[in-house]
Scaffold this active site. Structure first.
Site, PDB file in Angstrom:
ATOM      1  N   TYR A 130       0.810  -1.214   0.000  1.00 56.44           N
ATOM      2  CA  TYR A 130       0.000   0.000   0.000  1.00 56.44           C
ATOM      3  C   TYR A 130       0.846   1.269   0.000  1.00 56.44           C
ATOM      4  O   TYR A 130       0.404   2.317  -0.473  1.00 56.44           O
ATOM      5  CB  TYR A 130      -0.928   0.037   1.211  1.00 56.44           C
ATOM      6  CG  TYR A 130      -2.044  -0.979   1.191  1.00 56.44           C
ATOM      7  CD1 TYR A 130      -2.374  -1.668   0.037  1.00 56.44           C
ATOM      8  CD2 TYR A 130      -2.769  -1.255   2.335  1.00 56.44           C
ATOM      9  CE1 TYR A 130      -3.395  -2.598   0.019  1.00 56.44           C
ATOM     10  CE2 TYR A 130      -3.799  -2.180   2.339  1.00 56.44           C
ATOM     11  CZ  TYR A 130      -4.105  -2.853   1.170  1.00 56.44           C
ATOM     12  OH  TYR A 130      -5.119  -3.775   1.168  1.00 56.44           O
ATOM     13  N   LYS A 174       3.143 -15.761   3.205  1.00 52.68           N
ATOM     14  CA  LYS A 174       3.060 -16.620   2.019  1.00 52.68           C
ATOM     15  C   LYS A 174       4.490 -16.969   1.612  1.00 52.68           C
ATOM     16  O   LYS A 174       4.924 -16.745   0.476  1.00 52.68           O
ATOM     17  CB  LYS A 174       2.304 -15.898   0.897  1.00 52.68           C
ATOM     18  CG  LYS A 174       1.868 -16.799  -0.251  1.00 52.68           C
ATOM     19  CD  LYS A 174       0.906 -17.900   0.164  1.00 52.68           C
ATOM     20  CE  LYS A 174       0.470 -18.697  -1.080  1.00 52.68           C
ATOM     21  NZ  LYS A 174      -0.247 -19.930  -0.698  1.00 52.68           N
ATOM     22  N   ASP A 181      -3.567 -18.241   2.876  1.00 44.94           N
ATOM     23  CA  ASP A 181      -4.731 -18.911   2.305  1.00 44.94           C
ATOM     24  C   ASP A 181      -5.299 -19.937   3.271  1.00 44.94           C
ATOM     25  O   ASP A 181      -6.516 -20.110   3.372  1.00 44.94           O
ATOM     26  CB  ASP A 181      -4.400 -19.549   0.959  1.00 44.94           C
ATOM     27  CG  ASP A 181      -3.085 -20.296   0.951  1.00 44.94           C
ATOM     28  OD1 ASP A 181      -2.303 -20.183   1.912  1.00 44.94           O
ATOM     29  OD2 ASP A 181      -2.813 -20.994  -0.050  1.00 44.94           O
ATOM     30  N   ASP A 188      -5.314  -6.583   6.018  1.00 40.95           N
ATOM     31  CA  ASP A 188      -6.512  -5.903   5.552  1.00 40.95           C
ATOM     32  C   ASP A 188      -7.595  -6.927   5.217  1.00 40.95           C
ATOM     33  O   ASP A 188      -8.750  -6.825   5.648  1.00 40.95           O
ATOM     34  CB  ASP A 188      -6.159  -5.057   4.323  1.00 40.95           C
ATOM     35  CG  ASP A 188      -7.284  -4.137   3.898  1.00 40.95           C
ATOM     36  OD1 ASP A 188      -8.328  -4.110   4.567  1.00 40.95           O
ATOM     37  OD2 ASP A 188      -7.120  -3.435   2.884  1.00 40.95           O
ATOM     38  N   ASP A 225     -10.983  -8.026   7.744  1.00 44.89           N
ATOM     39  CA  ASP A 225     -12.340  -7.826   7.243  1.00 44.89           C
ATOM     40  C   ASP A 225     -13.099  -9.145   7.175  1.00 44.89           C
ATOM     41  O   ASP A 225     -14.313  -9.193   7.423  1.00 44.89           O
ATOM     42  CB  ASP A 225     -12.309  -7.159   5.866  1.00 44.89           C
ATOM     43  CG  ASP A 225     -12.064  -5.659   5.958  1.00 44.89           C
ATOM     44  OD1 ASP A 225     -12.070  -5.132   7.080  1.00 44.89           O
ATOM     45  OD2 ASP A 225     -11.850  -5.028   4.913  1.00 44.89           O
TER      46      ASP A 225
END
Length: 351
Positions: A139, A185, A218, A242, A246
Site C-alpha cells: 500500500y 506466504k 490462504d 486488511d 475484514d
C-alpha cells in the site's frame, strides 16, 4: 490534563463519535476533548481531506478518536484526484501519527452467538486479536505505476518494520493466552521469507514464553471461519491483514461490534471499522457500540486506564444483551443504546 482529538468525519461518523464522547466524558471527566475535521467533510470545508489545522492539532494529542471517512459510491468525492479523496486523508492521518500496528479485536459477545453466520458452537467464546502492520508493504511502496496496458505495485519490508509490529503482537499475547500465529506466504514470496525469519528470530531472542507458529495466508483465510477458536493473536503484513481482518469481522455478526486501535510512535488512533453508512446517516439509527468500544481501547492503550476501559467494555456487553440495536435484531437507536451503556455503568455487575 490528557487531550483527546476527535475526528468525527463523514456519514454516521459524527453520530457514533458523539456517543463515544458522551461515554468518555462520563468515565474520564478530566480529559480535554477537542474536535477537528477529516475526510470528505474536511475537503468541503478546507479543500483538503487532512487539512493543516487538523495536522497541527494532533501534535498536542495524547490520543485520537476517529469516526468514519467516505461518502456513497456516487459521491463527487470519488471523482477527485486521488490525493484529495476522503480515504487519502485517512492514510495520511495514519502516516502522520506513525501508527504502524493496527489492533483489531474479534470477539463474539456472550449471548449474541446467534448473530454470527457461523454455527453457535463455533462462534461461542471466539476472542481473536489481529495485529496488522499498517505503514508498509504494497500500500505504501513508492514503486508503483500504470504504463499503458501494464501496471505494477511492489511489496517491500525491512527487518525493523517487521520487528516493531511483531513486538506489539508478542506483547499482546503475553496479556492474553500466550499464542501468536504469524501469517505469510513464504512458499512463494521472498518478502514473506524475510517476514517469517524476522518474526521467529525476535521470538527466540526476546519472547521465549510466547508460543509461535507460522501459517500461510490462504490456510488462515479458511481456518479463521472453519475453526476460529484455534487463534489467539494473529500478526501479519498490511495487505494480508486488511483482508483477514475484514473476513474475521463477520464472525461477531455485525460490523457495528468491531472497534480498532492503531498504535505507533505518537498518539494512538482509535476507530470503529465500519464504513460511513451514508444511507442511514442523520437518522439516529446507527449502532454506536464499535465507537464506544474504540473509546474503551483509547482508555486502555492511549491513556493507560485499563480498569476504566474494562468497565466500559462490560457496560457495552450488558447493553448489547438488554438493548440490542436494529442491526442486531433489536429496536434500540443510537441515543437509546448510548443511554443504556451509561446506565449500565452503575450496575453492580459492571462496576
Amino acid at each position: 490534563m490528557p487531550k483527546v482529538i476527535t475526528l468525527p468525519g463523514d456519514g454516521i461518523g459524527p453520530e457514533v463519535t458523539a456517543a463515544a464522547v458522551e461515554v468518555l466524558r462520563e468515565v474520564a471527566p478530566d480529559v480535554q476533548i477537542e474536535e477537528h475535521a477529516i475526510g470528505g467533510t474536511a475537503y468541503e470545508r478546507y479543500g483538503d481531506p487532512f487539512p493543516q489545522i487538523t495536522r497541527d492539532a494532533l501534535q498536542e494529542a495524547d490520543a485520537v478518536l476517529l469516526g468514519t471517512v467516505g461518502g456513497p459510491q456516487n459521491s463527487p468525492w470519488n471523482s477527485l484526484p486521488r490525493h484529495l479523496r476522503p480515504e487519502s486523508g485517512l492514510l495520511a492521518l495514519r502516516k502522520a501519527l506513525g501508527c504502524y500496528a493496527n489492533l483489531r479485536p474479534v470477539r463474539v459477545q456472550p449471548g449474541l452467538e446467534h448473530l454470527s453466520p457461523l454455527k453457535p458452537e463455533l462462534a461461542r467464546g471466539v476472542d481473536i486479536l489481529i495485529v496488522r502492520e499498517l505503514l508498509g508493504g504494497i500500500y505504501f511502496d513508492g514503486d508503483r505505476q500504470i504504463e499503458g496496458s501494464v501496471a505494477y505495485n511492489t511489496m517491500r519490508y525491512t527487518t525493523p518494520e517487521v520487528e516493531r509490529v511483531a513486538k506489539v503482537a508478542f506483547w499482546a499475547a503475553e496479556q492474553r493466552r500466550g499464542r501468536v500465529t504469524s501469517v505469510d506466504k513464504a512458499n512463494v514470496l521472498e518478502v514473506s521469507e524475510l517476514w517469517r525469519r524476522d518474526v521467529q528470530t525476535l521470538r527466540d531472542r526476546e519472547y521465549r514464553n510466547v508460543h509461535l507458529n507460522h501459517e500461510y495466508v490462504d490456510s488462515v483465510a479458511m481456518l479463521i471461519v472453519a475453526n476460529p477458536g484455534r487463534y489467539d493473536v494473529i500478526v501479519t503484513e498490511n495487505l494480508f491483514g486488511d483482508i483477514l481482518s475484514d473476513l474475521a469481522a463477520v464472525i461477531p455478526g455485525s460490523l457495528g461490534l468491531m472497534p480498532s486501535a492503531s498504535l505507533g510512535d505518537g498518539a494512538g488512533l482509535f476507530e470503529p471499522i465500519h464504513g460511513s453508512a451514508p444511507d442511514i446517516a442523520g437518522q439516529g439509527m446507527a449502532n454506536p457500540a464499535a465507537a464506544i468500544m474504540s473509546a474503551a481501547m483509547l482508555l486502555r492503550h492511549g491513556l493507560d486506564r485499563p480498569q476504566v476501559a474494562n468497565q466500559v467494555d462490560r457496560a457495552v456487553a450488558l447493553a448489547l444483551r438488554e438493548h440490542p440495536t436494529r442491526d442486531l435484531g433489536g429496536k434500540a437507536d443510537t441515543r437509546t443504546f448510548t443511554h443504556a451503556v451509561l446506565n449500565a455503568m452503575g450496575s453492580p455487575s459492571v462496576g
